[in-house]
Motif scaffolding. Structure first.
Motif, PDB file in Angstrom:
ATOM      1  N   PRO A 221       0.832  -1.215   0.000  1.00 41.64           N
ATOM      2  CA  PRO A 221       0.000   0.000   0.000  1.00 41.64           C
ATOM      3  C   PRO A 221       0.864   1.261   0.000  1.00 41.64           C
ATOM      4  CG  PRO A 221      -0.725  -1.560   1.705  1.00 41.64           C
ATOM      5  CD  PRO A 221       0.586  -2.055   1.188  1.00 41.64           C
ATOM      6  N   ARG A 222       0.217   2.379  -0.382  1.00 38.94           N
ATOM      7  CA  ARG A 222       0.899   3.673  -0.371  1.00 38.94           C
ATOM      8  C   ARG A 222       0.406   4.554   0.763  1.00 38.94           C
ATOM      9  NH1 ARG A 222       3.295   0.336  -3.785  1.00 38.94           N
ATOM     10  NH2 ARG A 222       4.644   1.404  -5.309  1.00 38.94           N
ATOM     11  N   SER A 223      -0.401   3.979   1.605  1.00 41.63           N
ATOM     12  CA  SER A 223      -0.890   4.732   2.761  1.00 41.63           C
ATOM     13  C   SER A 223      -1.166   3.725   3.886  1.00 41.63           C
ATOM     14  CB  SER A 223      -2.174   5.503   2.419  1.00 41.63           C
ATOM     15  OG  SER A 223      -2.638   6.204   3.554  1.00 41.63           O
ATOM     16  N   TYR A 224      -0.847   4.134   5.153  1.00 42.45           N
ATOM     17  CA  TYR A 224      -0.951   3.223   6.281  1.00 42.45           C
ATOM     18  C   TYR A 224      -1.581   3.918   7.463  1.00 42.45           C
ATOM     19  CZ  TYR A 224       2.426   0.566   3.526  1.00 42.45           C
ATOM     20  OH  TYR A 224       3.053  -0.107   2.511  1.00 42.45           O
ATOM     21  N   THR A 225      -2.361   3.159   8.169  1.00 40.58           N
ATOM     22  CA  THR A 225      -2.964   3.686   9.398  1.00 40.58           C
ATOM     23  C   THR A 225      -1.947   3.548  10.538  1.00 40.58           C
ATOM     24  OG1 THR A 225      -3.897   1.556  10.050  1.00 40.58           O
ATOM     25  CG2 THR A 225      -5.235   2.963   8.592  1.00 40.58           C
ATOM     26  N   SER A 226      -2.262   4.210  11.623  1.00 45.62           N
ATOM     27  CA  SER A 226      -1.351   4.128  12.788  1.00 45.62           C
ATOM     28  C   SER A 226      -1.261   2.703  13.325  1.00 45.62           C
ATOM     29  CB  SER A 226      -1.825   5.077  13.896  1.00 45.62           C
ATOM     30  OG  SER A 226      -3.161   4.746  14.287  1.00 45.62           O
ATOM     31  N   ALA A 227      -2.346   1.948  13.232  1.00 46.15           N
ATOM     32  CA  ALA A 227      -2.327   0.558  13.693  1.00 46.15           C
ATOM     33  C   ALA A 227      -1.424  -0.288  12.801  1.00 46.15           C
ATOM     34  CB  ALA A 227      -3.737  -0.023  13.700  1.00 46.15           C
ATOM     35  N   GLU A 228      -1.479  -0.028  11.479  1.00 46.12           N
ATOM     36  CA  GLU A 228      -0.625  -0.783  10.578  1.00 46.12           C
ATOM     37  C   GLU A 228       0.858  -0.447  10.794  1.00 46.12           C
ATOM     38  OE1 GLU A 228      -3.569  -1.399   6.726  1.00 46.12           O
ATOM     39  OE2 GLU A 228      -2.385   0.451   6.922  1.00 46.12           O
ATOM     40  N   VAL A 229       1.110   0.859  11.041  1.00 45.12           N
ATOM     41  CA  VAL A 229       2.494   1.258  11.318  1.00 45.12           C
ATOM     42  C   VAL A 229       3.010   0.586  12.592  1.00 45.12           C
ATOM     43  CG1 VAL A 229       4.001   3.196  11.931  1.00 45.12           C
ATOM     44  CG2 VAL A 229       2.304   3.441  10.103  1.00 45.12           C
ATOM     45  N   ALA A 230       2.154   0.567  13.622  1.00 52.37           N
ATOM     46  CA  ALA A 230       2.566  -0.083  14.882  1.00 52.37           C
ATOM     47  C   ALA A 230       2.810  -1.571  14.669  1.00 52.37           C
ATOM     48  CB  ALA A 230       1.499   0.134  15.946  1.00 52.37           C
ATOM     49  N   SER A 231       2.025  -2.203  13.770  1.00 51.27           N
ATOM     50  CA  SER A 231       2.157  -3.636  13.535  1.00 51.27           C
ATOM     51  C   SER A 231       3.457  -3.962  12.816  1.00 51.27           C
ATOM     52  CB  SER A 231       0.983  -4.141  12.713  1.00 51.27           C
ATOM     53  OG  SER A 231       1.138  -5.504  12.404  1.00 51.27           O
ATOM     54  N   PHE A 232       3.714  -3.262  11.689  1.00 53.28           N
ATOM     55  CA  PHE A 232       4.920  -3.675  10.967  1.00 53.28           C
ATOM     56  C   PHE A 232       6.207  -3.175  11.623  1.00 53.28           C
ATOM     57  CE2 PHE A 232       3.956   0.241   8.294  1.00 53.28           C
ATOM     58  CZ  PHE A 232       5.131   0.934   8.543  1.00 53.28           C
ATOM     59  N   SER A 233       6.128  -2.166  12.506  1.00 51.27           N
ATOM     60  CA  SER A 233       7.326  -1.737  13.229  1.00 51.27           C
ATOM     61  C   SER A 233       7.773  -2.817  14.223  1.00 51.27           C
ATOM     62  CB  SER A 233       7.072  -0.418  13.951  1.00 51.27           C
ATOM     63  OG  SER A 233       6.074  -0.588  14.954  1.00 51.27           O
ATOM     64  N   ARG A 234       6.785  -3.592  14.728  1.00 55.04           N
ATOM     65  CA  ARG A 234       7.126  -4.665  15.652  1.00 55.04           C
ATOM     66  C   ARG A 234       7.295  -6.017  14.955  1.00 55.04           C
ATOM     67  NH1 ARG A 234       8.734  -2.718  20.564  1.00 55.04           N
ATOM     68  NH2 ARG A 234       7.313  -1.075  21.275  1.00 55.04           N
ATOM     69  N   TRP A 235       6.714  -6.154  13.799  1.00 56.22           N
ATOM     70  CA  TRP A 235       6.671  -7.459  13.148  1.00 56.22           C
ATOM     71  C   TRP A 235       7.168  -7.338  11.725  1.00 56.22           C
ATOM     72  CZ3 TRP A 235       6.806 -11.800  15.443  1.00 56.22           C
ATOM     73  CH2 TRP A 235       6.430 -13.002  14.842  1.00 56.22           C
ATOM     74  N   TYR A 236       6.358  -7.734  10.782  1.00 61.08           N
ATOM     75  CA  TYR A 236       6.720  -7.694   9.363  1.00 61.08           C
ATOM     76  C   TYR A 236       5.674  -6.875   8.614  1.00 61.08           C
ATOM     77  CZ  TYR A 236       9.915 -11.625  10.243  1.00 61.08           C
ATOM     78  OH  TYR A 236      10.895 -12.429  10.705  1.00 61.08           O
ATOM     79  N   LEU A 237       6.103  -6.291   7.481  1.00 58.31           N
ATOM     80  CA  LEU A 237       5.184  -5.652   6.541  1.00 58.31           C
ATOM     81  C   LEU A 237       4.987  -6.635   5.398  1.00 58.31           C
ATOM     82  CD1 LEU A 237       3.519  -3.315   5.467  1.00 58.31           C
ATOM     83  CD2 LEU A 237       5.625  -2.288   4.573  1.00 58.31           C
ATOM     84  N   GLU A 238       3.775  -7.234   5.390  1.00 55.60           N
ATOM     85  CA  GLU A 238       3.555  -8.393   4.523  1.00 55.60           C
ATOM     86  C   GLU A 238       4.601  -9.456   4.894  1.00 55.60           C
ATOM     87  OE1 GLU A 238       1.014  -8.756   2.596  1.00 55.60           O
ATOM     88  OE2 GLU A 238       0.284  -6.689   2.688  1.00 55.60           O
ATOM     89  N   ASP A 239       5.481  -9.857   3.965  1.00 53.62           N
ATOM     90  CA  ASP A 239       6.554 -10.810   4.281  1.00 53.62           C
ATOM     91  C   ASP A 239       7.909 -10.133   4.402  1.00 53.62           C
ATOM     92  OD1 ASP A 239       4.855 -12.980   4.335  1.00 53.62           O
ATOM     93  OD2 ASP A 239       5.069 -13.362   2.180  1.00 53.62           O
ATOM     94  N   TYR A 240       7.901  -8.799   4.349  1.00 53.93           N
ATOM     95  CA  TYR A 240       9.167  -8.069   4.338  1.00 53.93           C
ATOM     96  C   TYR A 240       9.560  -7.659   5.762  1.00 53.93           C
ATOM     97  CZ  TYR A 240       8.324  -7.629  -0.685  1.00 53.93           C
ATOM     98  OH  TYR A 240       8.071  -7.891  -1.998  1.00 53.93           O
ATOM     99  N   PRO A 241      10.764  -8.038   6.187  1.00 53.04           N
ATOM    100  CA  PRO A 241      11.270  -7.477   7.450  1.00 53.04           C
ATOM    101  C   PRO A 241      11.707  -6.037   7.211  1.00 53.04           C
ATOM    102  CG  PRO A 241      12.916  -8.930   6.487  1.00 53.04           C
ATOM    103  CD  PRO A 241      11.693  -9.038   5.602  1.00 53.04           C
ATOM    104  N   VAL A 242      11.332  -5.144   8.107  1.00 51.21           N
ATOM    105  CA  VAL A 242      11.601  -3.722   7.908  1.00 51.21           C
ATOM    106  C   VAL A 242      12.327  -3.148   9.115  1.00 51.21           C
ATOM    107  CG1 VAL A 242       9.623  -3.400   6.385  1.00 51.21           C
ATOM    108  CG2 VAL A 242       9.357  -3.076   8.855  1.00 51.21           C
TER     109      VAL A 242
END
Length: 456
Positions: free
Chosen positions: A99-120
């Motif tokens: 996606p090209r836009s993220y909610t605060s919940a999505e940001v909190a999720s991938f900052s702790r985990w993965y964005l889709e299958d990508y480690p970030v």
């Protein structure tokens, strides 16, 4: 502590040292692995903070330089910059499926985990934007743990208890196995030690080491039979020689004192008598030292006067006809004082007589011999010294080590047999005493003997 106990104590200490070394090596290896892993991670080759500094706002738009793009290409990574609303305001090689836009919940999720299958990796910038760098799947591993503090205390305490419990278990098993080995090996080591000192003990021929015990028993039996045979042979020879030797001495003495015979014949008879007396003394010393060595001579301990025994030994030598080139002096350290000890008076006189005659025998040119007795610190002391030829250093060291020597002088024709000093050392040991051989100043030999004094 005897030799066997010292052996097993060193064995236990070596096992404990091995465990400590094992733990230290494992801690060092674990630390090295952790340090090497942290140094080999992506943080060492790609810094999200450093990369973020290359993305700047230029002429109303976001841009970056070739260095930042090179950093991404090197790691096969992509990057995007999110504003405060979660919209992508800048991106480089961002996958189309993201996606090209993220909610605060999505940001909190991938900052702790993965964005889709990508480690970030993320970096919060001073302009309140969020820099996100993504890497290919399976290049980074991200885990997030959340534990309550009381549980952390219980967990660390449990880990410590398990570690200490395992360590104590290892120590217990090592000590248990050491004790089993000690119970099995102690009789064998003591048996070997006894054999080296001429004592034989019968070992129990059972258990895992029964063959070794049986072998030591056979060796002890062989040694006992051999010693008994030698002792019996010496006693037999001594007995068989005494009668003809007494006849030789008697006839030689008669011929020496027969004034009818020529002077040369009487002189030769005197030589025969003196050599026969040496032979008789040798036989007596050989018989006595054999009895002491194999405990065939009972030692009759009683309360004896050390000064009187020493005076008697000197008197016997003087009354036996001491040649004029020898001077024998008796000295008391505490004049007029009686000194008592528990000992065999016959053996003690023989010991002093042998020391005096040793100085006479090895100084044919004559010498001055001083026998001094006294008491010091609860010990009966005796010093026999002469100003004769002295003793070679190698012989002196051998005597102080308790070794038997053939003579106190260099080997030559007519050298003495050395049984006299051996008998002296045996008598000293039988009375639980100490003996020391030293050079006498300015020359000669000094023998110091210390025996335990009698105390009521």
């Amino acid at each position: 502590m005897n030799t066997v106990q010292r052996f097993f104590r060193r064995y236990v200490f070596s096992m404990v040292g091995t465990m400590i070394l094992f733990l230290a090596v494992n801690v060092a290896l674990l630390s090295a692995i952790i340090i090497a892993g942290s140094m080999s991670g992506s943080d060492s080759s790609f810094s999200i903070g450093e990369f973020s500094d290359h993305v700047v706002l230029q002429d109303g738009g976001w841009g970056t330089d070739d260095a930042a793009i090179s950093m991404l290409r090197k790691e096969a990574a992509w990057a995007m910059l999110l504003n405060e609303d979660g919209d992508v305001v800048w991106q480089q090689d961002l996958p189309e499926n993201l996606p090209r836009s993220y909610t605060s919940a999505e940001v909190a999720s991938f900052s702790r985990w993965y964005l889709e299958d990508y480690p970030v990796k993320i970096w919060t910038r001073e302009d309140d934007c969020l820099m996100v760098a993504g890497f290919q799947p399976r290049t980074l591993v991200k885990y997030y743990f959340s534990l309550e503090w009381p549980y952390m205390g219980v967990m660390f305490a449990g880990i410590g208890a398990v570690f200490i419990g395992n360590l104590l278990l290892i120590v217990f098993l090592v000590l248990r196995n050491t004790r089993r080995v000690e119970r099995a090996m102690t009789p064998i080591l003591e048996g070997i030690q006894n054999l080296s000192h001429g004592r034989a003990l019968h070992l129990n021929e059972q258990g895992e080491l029964a063959e070794i015990n049986a072998g030591l028993n056979r060796a002890a039996d062989y040694m006992r039979k051999k010693d008994n045979t030698r002792a019996e042979w010496i006693r037999g020879v001594s007995h068989d020689i005494r009668t003809p030797l007494s006849m030789v001495l008697g006839y030689a003495s008669e011929l020496e004192n027969d004034r009818v015979l020529p002077q040369e014949a009487r002189k030769q008879a005197g030589i025969i008598r003196r050599e026969g007396e040496k032979m008789r003394r040798l036989i007596d010393e050989l018989n006595l030292t054999t009895k002491l060595e194999y405990a065939l001579q009972p030692i009759r301990f009683k309360d004896v006067d050390w000064v009187e025994i020493s005076r008697q030994a000197v008197s016997e030598v003087l009354n036996g006809g001491l040649e004029s080139r020898y001077e024998l002096v008796f000295s008391e350290m505490q004049p007029g004082r009686s000194i008592y000890l528990l000992g065999d008076d016959g053996l003690l006189r023989r010991m002093l007589d042998n020391l005096i005659r040793n100085s006479i025998t090895h100084n044919p040119q004559g010498c001055r011999i001083v026998l001094s007795v006294g008491e010091e610190n609860g010990r009966c002391l005796c010093t026999v010294s002469d100003d004769g030829l002295g003793i070679a250093p190698e012989f002196l060291n051998a005597l102080n080590r308790g070794n038997d020597i053939a003579s106190t002088q260099e080997s030559e024709e007519g050298a003495e047999h050395g049984l006299g000093l051996k008998l002296v050392m045996q008598i000293v040991r039988a009375h639980r005493g100490n003996i020391c051989f030293a050079d006498s100043s300015p020359h000669g030999l000094e023998v110091r003997i210390s025996l335990p004094a009698w105390s009521s």
